[in-house]
Design an enzyme around this catalytic site. Sequence first.
Site, PDB file in Angstrom:
ATOM      1  CG  HIS A  38      -1.869   1.147   1.277  1.00  7.74           C
ATOM      2  ND1 HIS A  38      -3.202   0.980   1.583  1.00  7.74           N
ATOM      3  CD2 HIS A  38      -1.712   2.479   1.062  1.00  7.74           C
ATOM      4  CE1 HIS A  38      -3.817   2.153   1.563  1.00  7.74           C
ATOM      5  NE2 HIS A  38      -2.919   3.079   1.239  1.00  7.74           N
ATOM      6  CG  HIS A  58      -0.761   7.063  -1.066  1.00  6.59           C
ATOM      7  ND1 HIS A  58      -1.992   7.247  -1.655  1.00  6.59           N
ATOM      8  CD2 HIS A  58      -0.997   6.346   0.059  1.00  6.59           C
ATOM      9  CE1 HIS A  58      -2.934   6.672  -0.917  1.00  6.59           C
ATOM     10  NE2 HIS A  58      -2.355   6.120   0.135  1.00  6.59           N
ATOM     11  CG  ASN A 111      -4.995   8.587  -3.293  1.00  4.63           C
ATOM     12  OD1 ASN A 111      -3.942   8.063  -3.662  1.00  4.63           O
ATOM     13  ND2 ASN A 111      -5.116   9.187  -2.119  1.00  4.63           N
ATOM     14  CE  LYS A 141      -7.794   1.744  -0.864  1.00  9.10           C
ATOM     15  NZ  LYS A 141      -6.736   2.621  -0.484  1.00  9.10           N
ATOM     16  CG  HIS A 195      -9.987   4.357   3.266  1.00 12.94           C
ATOM     17  ND1 HIS A 195      -8.795   5.002   3.514  1.00 12.94           N
ATOM     18  CD2 HIS A 195     -10.867   4.819   4.195  1.00 12.94           C
ATOM     19  CE1 HIS A 195      -8.959   5.834   4.537  1.00 12.94           C
ATOM     20  NE2 HIS A 195     -10.205   5.743   4.976  1.00 12.94           N
ATOM     21  CG  HIS A 248      -5.175   2.167   5.875  1.00 11.37           C
ATOM     22  ND1 HIS A 248      -6.507   2.075   6.186  1.00 11.37           N
ATOM     23  CD2 HIS A 248      -5.115   2.928   4.756  1.00 11.37           C
ATOM     24  CE1 HIS A 248      -7.209   2.750   5.315  1.00 11.37           C
ATOM     25  NE2 HIS A 248      -6.383   3.269   4.422  1.00 11.37           N
ATOM     26  CG  LEU A 290      -7.892  10.605   7.473  1.00  7.19           C
ATOM     27  CD1 LEU A 290      -8.666  11.291   6.367  1.00  7.19           C
ATOM     28  CD2 LEU A 290      -8.742  10.444   8.726  1.00  7.19           C
ATOM     29  CG  ASP A 320      -1.683   4.758   3.904  1.00  4.68           C
ATOM     30  OD1 ASP A 320      -1.676   5.196   2.746  1.00  4.68           O
ATOM     31  OD2 ASP A 320      -2.558   5.037   4.743  1.00  4.68           O
ATOM     32  CG  HIS A 373      -0.040  15.313   1.908  1.00  7.63           C
ATOM     33  ND1 HIS A 373      -0.928  15.539   0.879  1.00  7.63           N
ATOM     34  CD2 HIS A 373      -0.507  14.223   2.562  1.00  7.63           C
ATOM     35  CE1 HIS A 373      -1.886  14.626   0.920  1.00  7.63           C
ATOM     36  NE2 HIS A 373      -1.652  13.819   1.924  1.00  7.63           N
ATOM     37  CB  ALA A 382      -5.006  12.781   6.320  1.00  6.82           C
TER      38      ALA A 382
HETATM   39  N1  OTD Z   1      -4.307   8.159   4.434  1.00  6.50           N
HETATM   40  N2  OTD Z   1      -3.436  10.045   3.444  1.00  6.50           N
HETATM   41  C1  OTD Z   1      -3.601   9.536   2.202  1.00  6.50           C
HETATM   42  C2  OTD Z   1      -4.106   8.314   2.030  1.00  6.50           C
HETATM   43  C3  OTD Z   1      -4.210   7.460   3.195  1.00  6.50           C
HETATM   44  O1  OTD Z   1      -6.244   6.413   3.594  1.00  6.50           O
HETATM   45  C4  OTD Z   1      -5.147   6.348   3.060  1.00  6.50           C
HETATM   46  O2  OTD Z   1      -4.794   5.392   2.396  1.00  6.50           O
HETATM   47  C5  OTD Z   1      -3.183  10.361   1.078  1.00  6.50           C
HETATM   48  O3  OTD Z   1      -2.669  11.433   1.349  1.00  6.50           O
HETATM   49  O4  OTD Z   1      -3.313   9.933  -0.081  1.00  6.50           O
HETATM   50  C6  OTD Z   1      -3.819   9.370   4.550  1.00  6.50           C
HETATM   51  O5  OTD Z   1      -3.730   9.872   5.659  1.00  6.50           O
HETATM   52 ZN    ZN Z   2      -3.224   5.010   1.501  1.00 11.28          ZN
HETATM   53 ZN    ZN Z   3      -6.965   4.566   2.924  1.00  9.04          ZN
END
Ligand code: OTD
Ligand code: ZN
Ligand code: ZN
Length: 347
Positions: free
Chosen positions: A14, A16, A41, A99, A136, A174, A219, A247, A251, A263
Amino acid sequence: MTDSIVLCRPDDWHLHLRDGAMLAAVTPFSAGFGRAIIMPNLVPPVVTGAQAAAYRDRIRAALPETAALVPQMTLYLTDSTDPADVTAAHEAGIIRAVKLYPAGATTNSASGVTDFDRVRPVLEAMAGAGIPLCVHGEVTDPAVDIFDREAVFIDRVLDPIRRKTPGLRVVMEHITTSEGVAYARSGGDDLGATITTHHLVINRNAILAGGIRPHYYCLPVAKRETHRLALREAATSGEARFFLGTDSAPHPDSAKLQPCGCAGCFTAPNTMSILAHVFEDEDALDRLEAFASLNGAAFYGLPPNEDRIRLTRRETPAAYPATIAAGDETVTVFDPGFPLYWHLEDA
Ligand code: OTD
Ligand code: ZN
Ligand code: ZN
C-alpha cells in the site's frame, strides 16, 4: 543480541507515489522494495486500465536504474467503473487490484463509491477473475465519531459486501483498531489486512497531547494505545493474513501545516529501520520477514522476491533526512520519536 538479520526483499502492499514533481522526489525512497501496490488516488484518479498503464510508465521513468521496485497498479473504483475494463486490465497484466474508497473518506477520494449496489457488477466480475479488492475501511457518515469509523464500516459495509460477494478477495487496508484485527482473523484465506509502519508506532496522543502535531495526522487517524498494541500483536504474530502496507503518503509541508491540514505520513525513507526496531521490541525479529516479505506476496498469489536485504543493528543510529525536497516544496519524513539503530543494507 541479534545484530544482523537477512530477509527476502520486502514488498509494500500500500503505497502513494503521487505524480509530477512529487513522484520524482519520493519514488526513489521506495525503490528498495520488490513490489508495491500503487494507490490510484491522483487528481484526477486512476480509473481506467489505460490510465493505470500510463501512470505505470511515469513511475518507471521516476525509478533509479538500479531499483528493485516493480509497481503493481490499481484502479480507483467509482460508481461508473466498467467491469469489462477491470477484467481486461487485469488480464493484460496492467493491474493487480482495485481500490475501494467510500466517497470522501480520505485525501482525493471525492470520486469514491457512493452506492455499493451500483458497483455490484464490478465486484462480481472481480470475484470471478480473482482480482482483490483493497478497501479503505471507514464510513464517512458525519454522525459517526472519527475514532469509530473503522469499526462501524466493518459492520455496516465490509461484512455485508463480503457476504453478498462470495469468493471476493479483500484486503482491509491500514487497519487501526482491535476490531479490525479481530475481523481480519474471522475471515478465511480470502481476507487479508495491511498494517502501516506508523500505526505500529504512534497512538492518538502523538497527534494531540502537548500540542497539535500535523505530521502525525493521517487517515484512518491513530487510535488509543490499546489499539496500537493490538496492531503490534497482529503484525508480529507471523499470521499469513497480516502484511506490510506502509501507506506512505507524502504531502508538501505547505499543505500539512495549515488551519485545515491534510492527512498522511511519509514513511518510505525509514520504514524498514522502524519495523526492525518495533519487531525487536516485541521480541519478534524472526517474524519480520513473514510480515514484510512473505505474507503479502502469498495473499496476492506471487512468489517471494528472490533476492535479499540485510538489517544490521549498529551503535550509531541510521541517518535519514528530516525533510526532502519535491520541486519547490519540502516534505517532512515521519519521525518515530526514537533513534533507529537498524541499518538497511544489501545482503
Ligand atoms: N491516508 N493520506 C492519504 C491516504 C491514506 O487512507 C489512506 O490510504 C493520502 O494522502 O493519499 C492518509 O492519511
Ligand atoms: Zn493510503
Ligand atoms: Zn486509505
